[in-house]
Design an enzyme around this catalytic site. Structure first.
Site: not given
Ligand code: 1YM
Length: 652
Positions: A512, A516
């Site tokens: 992504d 994260d």
């Protein structure tokens, strides 16, 4: 039957020293150079025994131009009186009777080198002539032996003269000179390097005795070459000598010595910054090349004492396994010598000590004395050096063991590990194939549906894989996600890495576009950097770039990969109405969209991970993965910005 008859006849003929000449190999091994030197060692052994047992100080060895050799010791002198049963002089017993002498039933020599020791009579048997002079009680006695050819038969080592007192003397001791028989040894010559090395070794092993070697063979400079060996430090000096060209970790070798009536032990060791283990052991001055019970005892004591110390000093935590013996012996130079009775030799070359009782004896002694040594605060720096080195050795050992294991299990892991995870591609040509490592199961699902299965394989990762920087190699390899990755790539890791086994040309990390995702990318890159560095340097690792925005109009859809691009697209649209979607993660894209934006080779953007300078890269990764939180946060923040090209070159 005739064979047996022959043997019986044979035995009859082979009386006394003649037997030695018929089968010299049985007594001295070979009739080559080594065998000829054996004649010298027999005499040297007797001289050294006399001096070591306290009856003298010096052993002098001389090599003469005619290839004869002499040995002198200033001990008591071989007995010259007549042996009551044999009716011949002590000297004659020693030089004409096989296995004769004090060594076998006498208390005056507790230990003797003479297991080797077939005895001085063998030297006499294989010499053309042998002369003995004994200085004793103010008189010089002389006796000569020879091996004449009588009626075509050689008589071995018979006496040429009776023992006689030839003059008075103020010396004491025994002088023996002999000429190795050319009929046995042909043109073999004494080798001074070989002799000096062994005499030096004997001097190290017998603290304080003095050995002088003189080479009287004519030399170009017309001077005799004299070697003198005397070591008051004994084995400690031996270790310093062996480590002379090496870098020691501490200046003073550790030294232990102890003796009882029937057993003597001396031991010394010192660690170097090298990696080889050099442990030398001896029994009664004889090298035990194959080791044996004394060496085993020493090694177990060293391992035990140092493991205990490592725990006590906090080098090992409660949950940590003990280090292995080899860890404590990396870079060690150690010499261990014992003197004892009834030695039993074993092994292929009979150079392994077999007496079982010796293990516990040595182990207990070394344990007690080493514990004492390390308990002394003065010696703490030595202990620290040894323990630090051992911890490092254990790490390396563990890493290479696991790398080998991975290599060994490569195939079996491959199959069992990937079931239900990897969506393989159908194409078999590795140079066209791509592996997408995709963050999360839902994105993984979309990628599996959207891909071109002809050359694209998908490996979804559940959750975050382990941070390779912070973990030991065994923990890394215990991690399921990482094992799947290793299996999928097919190359193995660390020194087992084999680029020819790589199953994909491109390994594309798809995570992504948030913090994260950046973190997962970093963890994967750290892993590749540390365990499969060539995968990066060979240019196989890529970062996939999913778009951040989707801009949809009635009839067309456009994607923006960053805020800049979004602005441009919106400007191009002018006043038209559009729908803007911000992707929070890959999971929000349907298979078609994922193909269009990120996987289709004709449209996608990839960044190749290009580590030009490995040292620099490691620094960056250390910042990223190490314990310092602030630099890491800062880096991840920058790294999350996909336009940063410090580490990656953007390619289309
Ligand atoms: C240059 C070689 O042989 N020295 C030597 C040998 C003997 C003794 C002293 C000795 C031993 C004993 C008593 C004893 C040997 N003696 C015998 C035997 N140097 C060299 N120096 N007195 C002197 O062991 O009791 C064998 S070796 F058997 F004759 F006693």
């Amino acid at each position: 039957m005739s064979e047996n008859e022959y043997k019986a006849k044979d035995l009859e003929v082979l009386e006394g020293l003649d037997a030695v000449r018929v089968r010299p190999g049985m007594y001295i091994g070979t009739t080559g150079s080594k065998g000829m030197h054996h004649l010298l060692w027999e005499i040297v052994d007797n001289a050294v025994d006399e001096v070591v047992n306290g009856f003298g100080e010096t052993v002098e060895v001389t090599i003469y131009e005619d290839n004869s050799a002499s040995v002198f010791d200033n001990g008591r002198g071989i007995p010259v009186d007549i042996h009551p049963k044999m009716k011949i002089s002590g000297v004659e017993v020693v030089f004409t009777q096989l296995h004769a002498g004090a060594k076998f039933n006498n208390d005056s020599y507790i230990f003797s080198g003479g297991l080797h020791g077939v005895g001085a009579s063998v030297t006499n048997a294989l010499s053309e002539w042998l002369l003995v002079e004994v200085h004793k009680d103010g008189r010089l006695y002389r006796q000569e032996f020879h091996s004449p050819n009588i009626d075509g038969k050689i008589k071995s080592g018979i006496k040429k003269t009776e023992i006689e007192c030839v003059k008075t003397t103020d010396k004491k001791g025994t002088y023996v000179r002999f000429l190795p028989d050319k009929r046995v040894f042909l043109d073999e010559k004494f080798q001074i390097e070989y002799i000096s090395k062994r005499l030096r070794e004997i001097a190290f092993l017998n603290k304080g005795i003095k050995i002088i070697l003189t080479d009287r063979r004519v030399r170009p400079d017309d001077e005799f070459k004299v070697y003198e060996y005397c070591y008051v430090g004994g084995l400690k000096d031996f270790v310093l000598f062996l480590n002379d060209a090496k870098e020691a970790l501490y200046s003073e070798p550790i030294f232990i010595e102890d003796s009882t009536a029937k057993f003597k032990m001396s031991m010394s060791f010192q660690h170097t910054d090298g990696y080889t283990e050099s442990v030398f052991s001896y029994v009664n001055n004889i090298p035990t090349t194959e080791g044996g019970t004394h060496e085993t005892g020493f090694k177990s004591a060293l391992t035990k004492v140092l493991n205990d110390a490592a725990r006590k000093k906090g080098y090992l935590k409660e949950k940590d396994a003990n280090l292995q013996g080899e860890d404590f012996r990396e870079g060690i130079t150690a010499v261990l010598a014992v003197s004892m009775q009834n030695v039993q030799f074993e092994g292929q070359t009979k150079t392994k000590l077999g007496n079982v009782e010796i293990k516990a004896l040595v182990e207990n002694l070394v344990t007690v004395r080493l514990e004492e040594y390390f308990a002394d605060n003065m010696n703490k720096p030595v202990l620290d050096k040894i323990l630090q080195k051992a911890i490092q050795a254990a790490r390396v050992r563990e890493a290479s063991r696991l790398a080998k294991e991975v290599a060994r299990q490569k195939n079996s892991i491959n199959n069992s590990n990937l079931v239900g995870k990897l969506a393989a591609c159908t194409g078999k040509n590795a140079s066209h194939n791509e592996l997408f490592i995709v963050e999360g199961d839902s994105a993984g699902g979309s990628a599996k549906q959207g891909r071109d299965r002809g050359f694209q394989a998908i490996l979804p990762l559940r959750g975050k894989p382990l941070n390779a920087e912070k973990k030991r190699v065994d923990q890394i390899l215990a991690n399921d996600e990482i094992r799947s990755m290793i299996s999928a790539l097919g190359t193995g890791i660390l020194e087992e890495y084999d680029r020819t086994d790589l199953k994909y040309d491109k390994v594309i990390i798809l995570a992504d576009a948030d913090q994260d995702g950046a973190h997962i990318r970093s963890i994967l890159l750290t892993f590749f950097f540390r365990y499969m560095r060539e995968l990066i340097t060979d240019g196989h690792v890529y970062i996939g770039m999913p778009p951040l925005y989707k801009v949809a109009r009635r009839d067309s859809v456009r994607y923006a990969y960053d805020d800049e691009e979004l602005k441009e697209i919106i400007q191009e649209m002018g006043k038209a109405s559009y729908q803007l979607q911000r992707y929070k993660g890959l999971g929000e894209m349907n298979p078609e969209q994922l193909w269009d934006t990120t996987m289709d080779p004709s449209k996608r953007a990839l960044m190749r991970v290009n580590i030009e300078d490995a040292a620099d890269a490691e620094k960056i990764i250390t910042v990223l993965m190490g314990d310092a939180v602030e630099p890491r946060k800062r880096y991840i923040y920058e790294y999350a910005d996909f336009n940063k090209t410090t580490l990656f070159d953007q390619i289309k």
